[in-house]
Each structure stands twice: as structure tokens, then as C-alpha cells.
Design a protein around this motif. Structure first.
Motif, PDB file in Angstrom:
ATOM      1  N   LYS A  63       0.865  -1.188   0.000  1.00 29.02           N
ATOM      2  CA  LYS A  63       0.000   0.000   0.000  1.00 29.02           C
ATOM      3  C   LYS A  63       0.901   1.238   0.000  1.00 29.02           C
ATOM      4  O   LYS A  63       1.459   1.609   1.023  1.00 29.02           O
ATOM      5  N   ALA A  64       1.031   1.829  -1.163  1.00 33.07           N
ATOM      6  CA  ALA A  64       2.008   2.905  -1.326  1.00 33.07           C
ATOM      7  C   ALA A  64       1.414   4.065  -2.115  1.00 33.07           C
ATOM      8  O   ALA A  64       0.418   3.920  -2.825  1.00 33.07           O
ATOM      9  N   GLU A  65       2.045   5.208  -1.963  1.00 30.11           N
ATOM     10  CA  GLU A  65       1.773   6.374  -2.800  1.00 30.11           C
ATOM     11  C   GLU A  65       3.111   6.994  -3.150  1.00 30.11           C
ATOM     12  O   GLU A  65       4.127   6.753  -2.484  1.00 30.11           O
ATOM     13  N   VAL A  66       3.117   7.793  -4.215  1.00 30.72           N
ATOM     14  CA  VAL A  66       4.318   8.519  -4.628  1.00 30.72           C
ATOM     15  C   VAL A  66       4.015  10.007  -4.586  1.00 30.72           C
ATOM     16  O   VAL A  66       3.014  10.466  -5.146  1.00 30.72           O
ATOM     17  N   VAL A  67       4.862  10.752  -3.898  1.00 31.89           N
ATOM     18  CA  VAL A  67       4.746  12.220  -3.847  1.00 31.89           C
ATOM     19  C   VAL A  67       5.972  12.812  -4.525  1.00 31.89           C
ATOM     20  O   VAL A  67       7.107  12.565  -4.098  1.00 31.89           O
ATOM     21  N   ILE A  68       5.743  13.551  -5.596  1.00 28.48           N
ATOM     22  CA  ILE A  68       6.829  14.215  -6.320  1.00 28.48           C
ATOM     23  C   ILE A  68       6.684  15.711  -6.115  1.00 28.48           C
ATOM     24  O   ILE A  68       5.615  16.273  -6.383  1.00 28.48           O
ATOM     25  N   VAL A  69       7.721  16.342  -5.627  1.00 32.03           N
ATOM     26  CA  VAL A  69       7.696  17.790  -5.431  1.00 32.03           C
ATOM     27  C   VAL A  69       8.381  18.461  -6.615  1.00 32.03           C
ATOM     28  O   VAL A  69       9.570  18.231  -6.874  1.00 32.03           O
ATOM     29  N   GLU A  70       7.614  19.237  -7.326  1.00 30.94           N
ATOM     30  CA  GLU A  70       8.122  19.989  -8.474  1.00 30.94           C
ATOM     31  C   GLU A  70       8.593  21.345  -7.956  1.00 30.94           C
ATOM     32  O   GLU A  70       7.792  22.244  -7.689  1.00 30.94           O
ATOM     33  N   ARG A  79       4.934  21.705 -17.546  1.00 25.00           N
ATOM     34  CA  ARG A  79       4.754  21.324 -16.155  1.00 25.00           C
ATOM     35  C   ARG A  79       4.947  19.817 -16.028  1.00 25.00           C
ATOM     36  O   ARG A  79       4.685  19.047 -16.937  1.00 25.00           O
ATOM     37  N   LEU A  80       5.414  19.403 -14.866  1.00 28.37           N
ATOM     38  CA  LEU A  80       5.739  18.003 -14.648  1.00 28.37           C
ATOM     39  C   LEU A  80       4.519  17.105 -14.821  1.00 28.37           C
ATOM     40  O   LEU A  80       4.619  16.001 -15.370  1.00 28.37           O
ATOM     41  N   ALA A  81       3.364  17.560 -14.381  1.00 32.45           N
ATOM     42  CA  ALA A  81       2.141  16.762 -14.519  1.00 32.45           C
ATOM     43  C   ALA A  81       1.844  16.467 -15.986  1.00 32.45           C
ATOM     44  O   ALA A  81       1.453  15.347 -16.345  1.00 32.45           O
ATOM     45  N   ASP A  82       2.034  17.450 -16.828  1.00 29.96           N
ATOM     46  CA  ASP A  82       1.793  17.245 -18.261  1.00 29.96           C
ATOM     47  C   ASP A  82       2.814  16.291 -18.861  1.00 29.96           C
ATOM     48  O   ASP A  82       2.474  15.461 -19.725  1.00 29.96           O
ATOM     49  N   ALA A  83       4.065  16.397 -18.418  1.00 22.84           N
ATOM     50  CA  ALA A  83       5.119  15.543 -18.959  1.00 22.84           C
ATOM     51  C   ALA A  83       4.952  14.087 -18.536  1.00 22.84           C
ATOM     52  O   ALA A  83       5.403  13.177 -19.237  1.00 22.84           O
ATOM     53  N   LEU A  84       4.277  13.856 -17.397  1.00 24.93           N
ATOM     54  CA  LEU A  84       4.167  12.498 -16.857  1.00 24.93           C
ATOM     55  C   LEU A  84       2.796  11.861 -17.072  1.00 24.93           C
ATOM     56  O   LEU A  84       2.627  10.667 -16.816  1.00 24.93           O
ATOM     57  N   ILE A  99       3.279  17.942  -6.141  1.00 28.33           N
ATOM     58  CA  ILE A  99       3.115  19.177  -5.371  1.00 28.33           C
ATOM     59  C   ILE A  99       4.095  20.198  -5.930  1.00 28.33           C
ATOM     60  O   ILE A  99       5.303  19.938  -6.000  1.00 28.33           O
ATOM     61  N   THR A 100       3.588  21.330  -6.360  1.00 29.91           N
ATOM     62  CA  THR A 100       4.430  22.338  -6.999  1.00 29.91           C
ATOM     63  C   THR A 100       4.790  23.449  -6.022  1.00 29.91           C
ATOM     64  O   THR A 100       3.912  24.026  -5.367  1.00 29.91           O
ATOM     65  N   VAL A 101       6.077  23.726  -5.920  1.00 29.51           N
ATOM     66  CA  VAL A 101       6.577  24.880  -5.165  1.00 29.51           C
ATOM     67  C   VAL A 101       6.911  25.953  -6.194  1.00 29.51           C
ATOM     68  O   VAL A 101       7.867  25.819  -6.962  1.00 29.51           O
ATOM     69  N   ALA A 102       6.111  26.979  -6.230  1.00 28.47           N
ATOM     70  CA  ALA A 102       6.183  27.985  -7.289  1.00 28.47           C
ATOM     71  C   ALA A 102       7.455  28.840  -7.193  1.00 28.47           C
ATOM     72  O   ALA A 102       8.068  28.949  -6.124  1.00 28.47           O
ATOM     73  N   PRO A 103       7.851  29.466  -8.312  1.00 30.74           N
ATOM     74  CA  PRO A 103       9.053  30.307  -8.309  1.00 30.74           C
ATOM     75  C   PRO A 103       9.028  31.425  -7.276  1.00 30.74           C
ATOM     76  O   PRO A 103      10.081  31.763  -6.711  1.00 30.74           O
ATOM     77  N   ASP A 104       7.844  31.988  -6.997  1.00 30.59           N
ATOM     78  CA  ASP A 104       7.812  33.070  -6.011  1.00 30.59           C
ATOM     79  C   ASP A 104       8.106  32.565  -4.606  1.00 30.59           C
ATOM     80  O   ASP A 104       8.653  33.297  -3.772  1.00 30.59           O
ATOM     81  N   VAL A 105       7.779  31.295  -4.336  1.00 28.41           N
ATOM     82  CA  VAL A 105       8.133  30.717  -3.036  1.00 28.41           C
ATOM     83  C   VAL A 105       9.638  30.443  -2.989  1.00 28.41           C
ATOM     84  O   VAL A 105      10.297  30.729  -1.983  1.00 28.41           O
ATOM     85  N   HIS A 106      10.178  29.916  -4.080  1.00 27.95           N
ATOM     86  CA  HIS A 106      11.621  29.690  -4.153  1.00 27.95           C
ATOM     87  C   HIS A 106      12.374  31.001  -3.924  1.00 27.95           C
ATOM     88  O   HIS A 106      13.424  31.005  -3.249  1.00 27.95           O
ATOM     89  N   ALA A 107      11.856  32.077  -4.433  1.00 32.68           N
ATOM     90  CA  ALA A 107      12.536  33.376  -4.305  1.00 32.68           C
ATOM     91  C   ALA A 107      12.664  33.831  -2.857  1.00 32.68           C
ATOM     92  O   ALA A 107      13.556  34.608  -2.532  1.00 32.68           O
ATOM     93  N   THR A 108      11.815  33.301  -1.989  1.00 30.99           N
ATOM     94  CA  THR A 108      11.884  33.701  -0.572  1.00 30.99           C
ATOM     95  C   THR A 108      12.970  32.959   0.191  1.00 30.99           C
ATOM     96  O   THR A 108      13.310  33.348   1.307  1.00 30.99           O
ATOM     97  N   VAL A 109      13.525  31.887  -0.389  1.00 29.12           N
ATOM     98  CA  VAL A 109      14.527  31.101   0.330  1.00 29.12           C
ATOM     99  C   VAL A 109      15.871  31.042  -0.377  1.00 29.12           C
ATOM    100  O   VAL A 109      16.855  30.569   0.195  1.00 29.12           O
ATOM    101  N   VAL A 110      15.952  31.510  -1.619  1.00 27.98           N
ATOM    102  CA  VAL A 110      17.170  31.344  -2.396  1.00 27.98           C
ATOM    103  C   VAL A 110      18.332  32.157  -1.841  1.00 27.98           C
ATOM    104  O   VAL A 110      19.500  31.788  -2.022  1.00 27.98           O
TER     105      VAL A 110
END
Length: 332
Positions: A63-70, A79-84, A99-110
Motif C-alpha cells: 500500500k504505497a503512494e508517490v509524492v513528487i515535489v516539483e 509542467r511536470l504533470a503534463d510531462a508524466l 506538489i508544486t513549489v512555485a518560483p515566487d516561493v523559491h525566491a523567498t529562500v534562495v
């Protein structure tokens, strides 16, 4: 500062006996990716990975699931969902969540790092959203042997431990467009016929697992009655490919805080092993027949030379490839 809480083994075992798992999945596979052409066909390697997870989970009733963080997808890439979408078996019992972490969120930690992808921040993001009782942190270019899924199917993972596994480099490319049954048969053939003996040491070392880990893969757990002869609380931490396979109960992962939430990708996977061991978790290294395979892809050193564990002594002597990076500080 690192705050660690020691694991109360008796309390964990008592809780395990009191009730069935409230989680809909026994294990969540967590990985990070995006469409970026990293080191060749990264999406193709991810397709291989998730298709084999779905197939093997169904085959062995895991009983498994896969979580991919884009993480921080590029605006000029699909987008990864479209490619897969076409690669996913939508009738399989193992769902794929992105689960997508958008560029604006990345900008807060880079900060001022200049990096565009934070693998371990992404994996923390996926782990926090996992619905499985256990969390298996892995990578998008990893494939696991059937025996790993047989191991998981017992549903008896030790609660007071984390699990590691040696990595085997594949010498050739797995074509994601090839029929799945052919790729499965090829992986089985390599697992059963194409591997050299598993090196072990009397006591586990940084690059050599302890021989007292033998039998865990086949049995599905270590068991408290075997603790006296197992030195996983005091042996050397098994460091190779630390970010490719880290399996533990979700409570353990969150007790140690997961990966350090810092804007870096350097050695945070190794640091997690230190944190887990420091918190009193037992290190168990799965030995063969459990195998983790790393899909072949181009990796270049600073001088353009291909670097791979699959590089032969002849190839290294001829200057065609090398087994280790020469970049100063890489081996720290």
C-alpha cells in the motif's frame, strides 16, 4: 542549533501493538524533480522510476503512494504533470501526487546562493504532505529491485530504526519508451544474475555495511530479539548515496526535523543520518537480494570528463571516464 529527542523504544513498540495504522498507505515514496533536462533525459528516468514503483507495489500488494515535489519549475518548460500524464498507470492502486513549489516561493529562500533547485527543502515539503505511515525518501533516477517491495509487503518495519541500502550503478540506459514488461524483465535479470557479491564488514563502516544486517531484507524486519547481535546503534554511518534511500517511520522523520531547512544542497542528506543516529535510531542497511539501482546518466567533472561508479579500471586508465570527482572539496 540541533535539538534531538531520544527515541523511547518501549513506548514505540507499545503504541504499535495498541492499534492498527490510521494511515491510508504503508509507505510514501518522496522525491523531487522538475522538467529541466538535467543530466540528459531526467523526465525519462523519472518515468522509469514511477512506472516500476506502481507495477511492483501492485505485484507485491504494497500500500504505497508517490509524492513528487516539483520545485521552482521553469516558465519556458512544460509542467511536470503534463510531462508524466501518459506515463502514469491511472488504474494502479499506487497514486502519483505532484506538489508544486512555485518560483515566487523559491525566491523567498534562495538568498544569495544563485541556486534554482533545493532538493532537500523539496523533500521536506513532500514528507510533510505524505499520507503513508512510513516515509521513503528517494530520487527520481532510482529503481528498486522486486525484493525491496517484498520486504515492504511484510509491513513489519522496525519503529526504532531507519533503513539504508547500497546503490548499484547501471551500466546502460533504461529506455522509458520500451514496453514496461521488458524493463521489468531486464531489472529482474540484473538483480538475479548480473551482480557481484555484496561486500560487508564485521562492523559497519562509512562505505561498508555490517554483515549483521544479513537476513533483514528477506525477513522484512530486524526484531528486538536480534538487537544484541546487531550493532546499528554504534557502527559507522553508511554514507554512500544518503539522499537516494532513507526509510523510517514518519514520527521518526519529524522528530529529528527532517532535512535542515537551509538554502543549500551540500551534504544535508548525510547530516540527516547523523541526526537520526544521534536521536537514538538504529541504522539498518538492507543487503542483497534487496538492491537499489541508479540509472545511468551523464555527469561531467569540471574538466568535462564523465564521472560514474560504472567507469571501469580500463576506461579510467584510458582517460575515457573517472570514478571520482577531482573538484576540490567534493569528497569532504
Amino acid at each position: 542549533a540541533i535539538a534531538l529527542a531520544l527515541v523511547d523504544v518501549a513506548q514505540l513498540e507499545h503504541a504499535e501493538k495498541q492499534s492498527a495504522s490510521p494511515y491510508p498507505y504503508y509507505v510514501t515514496f518522496v522525491m523531487a524533480s522538475r522538467v529541466d533536462g538535467l543530466r540528459g533525459d531526467s523526465v525519462g528516468r523519472l518515468r522509469n522510476s514511477i512506472q516500476l514503483i506502481q507495477h511492483q507495489s501492485d505485484l507485491h500488494n504494497v500500500k504505497a503512494e508517490v509524492v513528487i515535489v516539483e520545485w521552482n519549475p521553469f516558465p519556458d518548460q512544460p509542467r511536470l504533470a503534463d510531462a508524466l500524464r501518459s506515463a502514469v498507470n491511472h488504474t494502479a492502486s499506487t497514486p502519483i501526487r505532484i506538489i508544486t513549489v512555485a518560483p515566487d516561493v523559491h525566491a523567498t529562500v534562495v538568498a544569495d546562493t544563485g541556486q534554482t533547485f533545493f532538493e532537500f527543502l523539496a523533500k521536506n515539503t513532500g514528507a510533510r504532505r505524505a499520507r503513508g505511515e512510513h516515509i521513503l525518501i528517494t530520487n527520481a533516477d532510482v529503481m528498486l529491485s522486486h525484493d525491496v517491495f517484498k520486504f515492504l509487503s511484510h509491513q513489519k518495519l522496525d519503529r526504532d530504526a531507519y533503513f539504508r541500502i547500497p546503490r548499484v550503478e547501471l551500466g546502460s540506459v533504461f529506455d522509458p519508451s520500451e514496453p514496461l514488461k521488458h524493463r521489468v524483465a531486464r531489472l529482474v535479470s540484473i538483480s538475479t544474475e548480473g551482480l557481484s557479491a555484496q561486500p560487508t564488514c564485521e562492523s559497519g563502516e562509512r562505505f561498508c555495511p555490517g554483515l549483521y544486517n544479513e537476513g533483514v531484507c528477506e525477513r522484512g524486519f530486524l526484531g528486538q530479539e536480534r538487537h544484541e547481535g546487531h550493532h546499528g546503534l554504534a557502527d559507522g554511518l553508511y554514507m554512500p548515496a544518503a539522499g537516494d534511500f532513507f526509510l523510517t517511520h514518519r514520527d521518526n522523520f519529524f522528530r529529528v526535523g527532517g532535512y535542515h531547512n537551509v538554502a543549500s544542497t551540500t551534504h544535508l542528506d548525510s547530516l540527516l543520518l547523523c541526526k537520526a543516529s544521534g536521536a537514538g535510531l538504529r541504522q539498518i542497511v538492507l543487503l542483497r537480494p534487496c538492491v537499489m539501482f541508479h540509472q545511468k546518466h551523464p555527469v561531467k567533472d569540471v574538466d568535462g570528463m564523465e564521472v560514474s561508479d560504472a567507469c571501469s579500471a580500463e576506461g579510467e586508465a584510458a582517460g575515457v571516464c573517472r570514478r571520482r570527482f577531482v573538484l576540490a572539496g567534493w569528497e569532504l
